[in-house]
Design a protein around this motif. Structure first.
Motif, PDB file in Angstrom:
ATOM      1  N   UNK A 112     -17.230  -2.910   3.149  1.00 57.49           N
ATOM      2  CA  UNK A 112     -15.584  -2.069   2.377  1.00 57.49           C
ATOM      3  C   UNK A 112     -14.466  -3.124   2.767  1.00 57.49           C
ATOM      4  N   UNK A 113     -13.721  -2.023   1.302  1.00 57.46           N
ATOM      5  CA  UNK A 113     -12.662  -3.260   0.613  1.00 57.46           C
ATOM      6  C   UNK A 113     -11.516  -2.360   0.956  1.00 57.46           C
ATOM      7  N   UNK A 114     -11.584  -1.387   1.045  1.00 58.05           N
ATOM      8  CA  UNK A 114     -10.498  -0.299   0.748  1.00 58.05           C
ATOM      9  C   UNK A 114     -10.373   1.056   1.264  1.00 58.05           C
ATOM     10  N   UNK A 115     -10.038   2.140   2.774  1.00 60.96           N
ATOM     11  CA  UNK A 115      -9.951   3.103   2.587  1.00 60.96           C
ATOM     12  C   UNK A 115      -8.677   3.565   2.118  1.00 60.96           C
ATOM     13  N   UNK A 116      -9.378   4.545   0.906  1.00 62.35           N
ATOM     14  CA  UNK A 116      -8.220   4.887   0.199  1.00 62.35           C
ATOM     15  C   UNK A 116      -8.278   6.583   0.345  1.00 62.35           C
ATOM     16  N   UNK A 117      -6.768   6.611  -0.079  1.00 62.26           N
ATOM     17  CA  UNK A 117      -6.202   7.740   0.014  1.00 62.26           C
ATOM     18  C   UNK A 117      -4.969   7.993  -1.129  1.00 62.26           C
ATOM     19  N   UNK A 118      -4.259   9.650  -1.229  1.00 61.90           N
ATOM     20  CA  UNK A 118      -3.654   9.695  -2.396  1.00 61.90           C
ATOM     21  C   UNK A 118      -2.793   9.224  -1.648  1.00 61.90           C
ATOM     22  N   UNK A 119      -1.196   8.857  -2.313  1.00 60.26           N
ATOM     23  CA  UNK A 119      -0.553   8.523  -2.116  1.00 60.26           C
ATOM     24  C   UNK A 119       1.277   8.710  -2.188  1.00 60.26           C
ATOM     25  N   UNK A 120       2.118   9.032  -1.627  1.00 64.54           N
ATOM     26  CA  UNK A 120       3.057   9.575  -2.432  1.00 64.54           C
ATOM     27  C   UNK A 120       4.321   8.505  -2.560  1.00 64.54           C
ATOM     28  N   UNK A 121       4.421   7.345  -4.325  1.00 66.60           N
ATOM     29  CA  UNK A 121       5.052   6.182  -3.693  1.00 66.60           C
ATOM     30  C   UNK A 121       5.832   6.415  -4.753  1.00 66.60           C
ATOM     31  N   UNK A 122       6.520   5.566  -4.662  1.00 64.46           N
ATOM     32  CA  UNK A 122       7.705   5.017  -5.310  1.00 64.46           C
ATOM     33  C   UNK A 122       7.270   3.407  -5.889  1.00 64.46           C
ATOM     34  N   UNK A 123       8.816   3.946  -7.469  1.00 63.36           N
ATOM     35  CA  UNK A 123       8.137   2.512  -7.904  1.00 63.36           C
ATOM     36  C   UNK A 123       9.965   1.694  -7.764  1.00 63.36           C
ATOM     37  N   UNK A 124       9.653   0.784  -7.950  1.00 66.75           N
ATOM     38  CA  UNK A 124      10.879  -0.261  -7.048  1.00 66.75           C
ATOM     39  C   UNK A 124      11.801  -0.507  -8.961  1.00 66.75           C
ATOM     40  N   UNK A 125      10.512   0.032  -9.803  1.00 67.23           N
ATOM     41  CA  UNK A 125      11.523  -0.458 -11.233  1.00 67.23           C
ATOM     42  C   UNK A 125      11.910   0.758 -11.830  1.00 67.23           C
ATOM     43  N   UNK A 126      11.679   1.341 -11.410  1.00 67.18           N
ATOM     44  CA  UNK A 126      13.252   2.723 -11.402  1.00 67.18           C
ATOM     45  C   UNK A 126      13.678   2.835 -11.475  1.00 67.18           C
ATOM     46  N   UNK A 127      14.764   3.202 -12.940  1.00 65.20           N
ATOM     47  CA  UNK A 127      16.581   3.472 -12.158  1.00 65.20           C
ATOM     48  C   UNK A 127      16.777   4.176 -11.202  1.00 65.20           C
ATOM     49  N   UNK A 128      16.907   3.410  -9.870  1.00 68.20           N
ATOM     50  CA  UNK A 128      17.397   4.700  -9.126  1.00 68.20           C
ATOM     51  C   UNK A 128      18.972   4.560  -8.524  1.00 68.20           C
ATOM     52  N   UNK A 129      19.370   5.599  -9.600  1.00 66.08           N
ATOM     53  CA  UNK A 129      20.734   6.244  -9.524  1.00 66.08           C
ATOM     54  C   UNK A 129      20.656   6.712  -8.310  1.00 66.08           C
ATOM     55  N   UNK A 130      21.872   6.772  -8.040  1.00 64.82           N
ATOM     56  CA  UNK A 130      23.063   7.362  -6.264  1.00 64.82           C
ATOM     57  C   UNK A 130      22.146   9.060  -6.586  1.00 64.82           C
ATOM     58  N   UNK A 131      22.163   9.728  -7.492  1.00 67.64           N
ATOM     59  CA  UNK A 131      21.319  10.661  -7.420  1.00 67.64           C
ATOM     60  C   UNK A 131      20.212  11.083  -7.521  1.00 67.64           C
ATOM     61  N   UNK A 132      19.117  10.078  -8.273  1.00 71.07           N
ATOM     62  CA  UNK A 132      17.802  10.037  -7.494  1.00 71.07           C
ATOM     63  C   UNK A 132      18.024  10.025  -6.832  1.00 71.07           C
ATOM     64  N   UNK A 133      18.648   8.967  -5.311  1.00 67.72           N
ATOM     65  CA  UNK A 133      18.310   8.476  -4.611  1.00 67.72           C
ATOM     66  C   UNK A 133      18.054   9.952  -3.791  1.00 67.72           C
ATOM     67  N   UNK A 134      18.959  10.631  -3.700  1.00 63.82           N
ATOM     68  CA  UNK A 134      19.855  11.719  -2.967  1.00 63.82           C
ATOM     69  C   UNK A 134      18.999  12.153  -3.122  1.00 63.82           C
ATOM     70  N   UNK A 135      18.301  12.680  -4.524  1.00 62.59           N
ATOM     71  CA  UNK A 135      17.350  13.982  -4.851  1.00 62.59           C
ATOM     72  C   UNK A 135      15.868  13.639  -3.331  1.00 62.59           C
ATOM     73  N   UNK A 136      15.425  12.431  -3.822  1.00 59.71           N
ATOM     74  CA  UNK A 136      14.333  11.806  -3.382  1.00 59.71           C
ATOM     75  C   UNK A 136      14.568  11.981  -1.906  1.00 59.71           C
TER      76      UNK A 136
END
Lengths: 379, 322
Positions: free
Chosen positions: B197-221
């Motif tokens: 068994x390599x990984x027990x996978x499931x769907x993840x709610x994931x965020x990207x560090x590479x995206x531009x996290x403006x104050x508005x994006x942070x607040x909304x998320x």
């Protein structure tokens, strides 16, 4: 740089009279078969059909062997020298992904090649010294390691695993720990039963079991392979386990790391221990390494360490290995190194369709140095 | 322009489950007009643009920072290799479960563990000069796993689909692939190795560090995460309300603590109200009644918001202040 390169070219030229320029693009398959999937992380692979895929050469040794195999004349020993770029993917962006290597590879009948090993080491060392660089030398010998394992007369499957674990970081400790653990109560009942039958009957039983379970055989093994290994497992249930004293001896002997003469004395002491049984090959290997070191230190002994566990990153080497380091450039900053690789010669020869009968009786050894690092160390 | 872009799967079971998840959290996703089809809105979140992409494209978009947030499989995210560092797995979603496993031919009766596979691969290479062929599309995880198990006499045969058929087709010996029930493996005459068994996978709610996290994006998320967490708390907590009656307030407070509950109200005279894990609510209520309180009512909550949401706080920490 120019000066370092000139000295290295002189050193390579003294060992090898023919200069080669192997292709920068080499078949990816060559490296995948020789060194395994690790190479994908280390070499630049270029897209293509799986069989036709190419890579930028990550070293010069394998390409040099391919050039050697193009020769028709294998009547006498010969050397090939090279000066060219090699390419390695680096996760650490501070490391060069493209750098120049100058070196030489010597091909000779097995009986002659051992005599050239010290020359190869000295050539690399002297090139450094003419530039006023006194490198630290790390020495090892895969043959000594294998002889240590053979001396311990382990059950065969364990001896195989211990040897294979050698090249992997931490691999040896893991395998030794597993070898010392009590036998797992495996499902070898079938194997035990099959072990009592003649070969063809055992295969027939496996055939019948698979047919009854409606299992179709897929993958590249035959029923005979499966039956034979089941029987091996069955027999292993009653075979003696790896002897604890022998495992301790391997762990201890492979941990030996000292000034070469000290290390050889320690290895001789290991060979004299009761747990070491077949010691003739071990003693021969240690004396071989010791004689090589005597030749290297004849003029002036370098600051050197011999480690019985020192193997090389690329799993080519199967005899002596050395690495020259420049501590002033950082921890383990390598100027280059080399070693003996008879097995690589044989594997490349057989992968090129055989036809080359000498491969089994010839050996190969060489060195490769980095002129840019050497020039930096000389500064 | 929208402050926050969220990518959700555009097809299949994963899409159904993702849409159901957001709808249940009061964040229903509805497609715009239908003409463009691949852009949608999220209920109550005017600042959010939802994009419908394949799970593979979502993974790549997270890697490249083209979207802020996405729902995709952990198996795909981990296959990013070193780029996995750019991903923050904010919340496992509990669906899309699958195991990434090493599977060998079922007929290999002598092979049940990775150690067996190691021995067999070494024997194959010694005998034929050829390495064991491993079919997979999970190159990086396969390499890392086999390397960690000391198997090195193998070759990866990259597979682009129907990996499980590769051994039967004669192009591989073993495979690394995802499986849910093992039925597909069995139908292809393969079996999972006991320690494969390599990984027990499931769907993840994931965020990207590479995206531009403006104050508005942070607040909304952060607001979305708070709502998701509140919904989850609402499902797992019950509100217990009791008239204190003849019970000793100290005894009731001790009971709340023992039941893992928290007081919901500090001010109503003569009443005690507390949130309690749903499965313990009947027991807690009966105990309160036994202490002389009553009547005791148990109420469900759609949402329970905290003053500071754990999920959004953790996300804020993970994404840093770049």
């Amino acid at each position: 740089m120019t000066d370092a390169a000139t000295r290295l070219r002189e050193a390579a030229g003294a060992l090898a009279s023919v200069w080669i320029e192997p292709p920068v693009l080499q078949p990816a398959n060559l490296y995948l078969e020789l060194t395994g999937e690790d190479i994908r992380a280390r070499a630049y692979m270029l897209a293509g059909d799986d069989d036709a895929a190419l890579c930028l050469r990550p070293d010069m040794t394998a390409p040099a062997v391919r050039e050697a195999l193009k020769r028709n004349d294998w009547s006498a020993a010969f050397g090939l020298a090279y000066d060219g770029l090699v390419f390695r993917r680096q996760t650490d962006s501070a490391k060069e992904s493209e750098f120049r290597q100058i070196g030489a590879e010597v091909f000779a009948p097995v009986a002659e090649i051992a005599a050239r090993e010290a020359d190869i080491t000295i050539a690399a060392l002297d090139a450094c010294r003419t530039l006023g660089v006194e490198p630290r030398m790390r020495l090892g010998d895969v043959a000594v390691f294998e002889a240590i394992v053979d001396a311990c007369a382990l059950p065969e499957s364990w001896a195989r695993r211990v040897k294979r674990a050698f090249a992997r970081p931490g691999g040896l400790a893991t395998v030794l720990r597993e070898a010392a653990a009590p036998p797992a109560p495996e499902e070898s009942i079938l194997g035990e039963a099959l072990a009592a039958l003649p070969d063809d009957r055992a295969e027939a039983v496996v055939e019948e079991l698979l047919a009854d379970a409606r299992i179709v055989l897929v993958g590249g093994r035959t029923v005979a392979d499966i039956a034979s290994r089941l029987r091996e497992k069955g027999r292993a249930m009653h075979a003696p386990r790896a002897d604890a004293a022998a495992l301790d001896l391997i762990a201890e002997a492979t941990a030996i790391e000292a000034a070469p003469d000290d290390a050889f004395a320690q290895l001789r002491a290991v060979a004299a221990r009761p747990a070491a049984k077949n010691t003739a090959a071990l003693i021969a290997a240690v004396e071989g390494a010791s004689a090589r070191w005597d030749a290297v230190k004849r003029d002036s002994a370098p600051d050197a360490t011999f480690s019985a566990g020192f193997g090389r990153g690329l799993a080519y080497y199967d005899g002596f290995v050395f690495e020259l380091e420049a501590p002033q450039l950082g921890v383990r900053a390598s100027l280059g190194g080399g070693g003996r690789y008879d097995g690589l010669l044989q594997r490349i020869a057989s992968s090129q369709g055989g036809g080359f009968a000498q491969a089994a009786s010839w050996g190969a050894a060489g060195f490769a140095m980095r002129p840019a690092r050497l020039a930096e160390a000389a500064r | 322009m929208s402050a926050l872009t969220i990518a959700v799967p555009s097809k299949g079971r994963l899409q159904e489950q993702t849409l159901a998840f957001f709808a249940d959290c009061g964040l229903a996703i509805s497609q715009d007009g239908g003409k463009r089809g691949y852009v949608a809105r999220m209920a109550g979140q005017a600042d959010v643009e939802v994009r419908l992409l394949s799970a593979g494209d979502i993974t790549a978009a997270l890697r490249d920072g083209d979207v802020h947030v996405g729902v995709t499989g952990e198996d795909l995210l981990r296959e990013l290799g070193t780029a996995f560092e750019r991903i923050v797995m904010v919340k496992p979603l509990g669906f899309g479960r699958a195991d990434l496993v090493v599977a060998a031919p079922a007929a290999w009766l002598d092979v049940t563990t990775m150690a067996d596979l190691d021995e067999v691969s070494a024997a194959m290479r010694a005998r034929t000069g050829k390495r064991l062929r491993v079919a997979t599309k999970y190159l990086k995880q396969t390499h890392a796993f086999l390397d960690g198990r000391g198997v090195d006499d193998y070759r990866i045969v990259e597979s682009l689909g129907a990996t499980e058929g590769a051994p039967a087709a004669g192009v591989a010996d073993v495979i690394v692939d995802i499986t849910t029930t093992g039925q597909t493996l069995a139908a292809n005459h393969l079996k999972t190795l006991t320690d494969g068994l390599i990984l027990r996978s499931q769907a993840q709610l994931a965020a990207s560090r590479a995206a531009s996290w403006t104050p508005a994006a942070r607040a909304t998320f952060a607001a979305i995460l708070d709502q998701i967490e509140a919904r989850e708390q609402g499902r797992s907590l019950k509100l217990v309300r009791a008239a204190i009656g003849g019970a000793s307030p100290d005894a009731l407070n001790a009971l709340v603590a023992r039941m893992g509950g928290r007081l919901a109200s500090e001010s109503e005279p003569g009443l005690i109200a507390f949130y309690c894990p749903a499965e313990r609510a009947p027991e807690a209520s009966a105990a309160a009644a036994a202490l002389g309180a009553g009547p005791v009512g148990v109420f469900g909550s759609d949402y329970v918001f905290e003053r500071v949401g754990t999920l959004s706080a953790r996300f804020a920490e993970a994404i840093g202040s770049h």
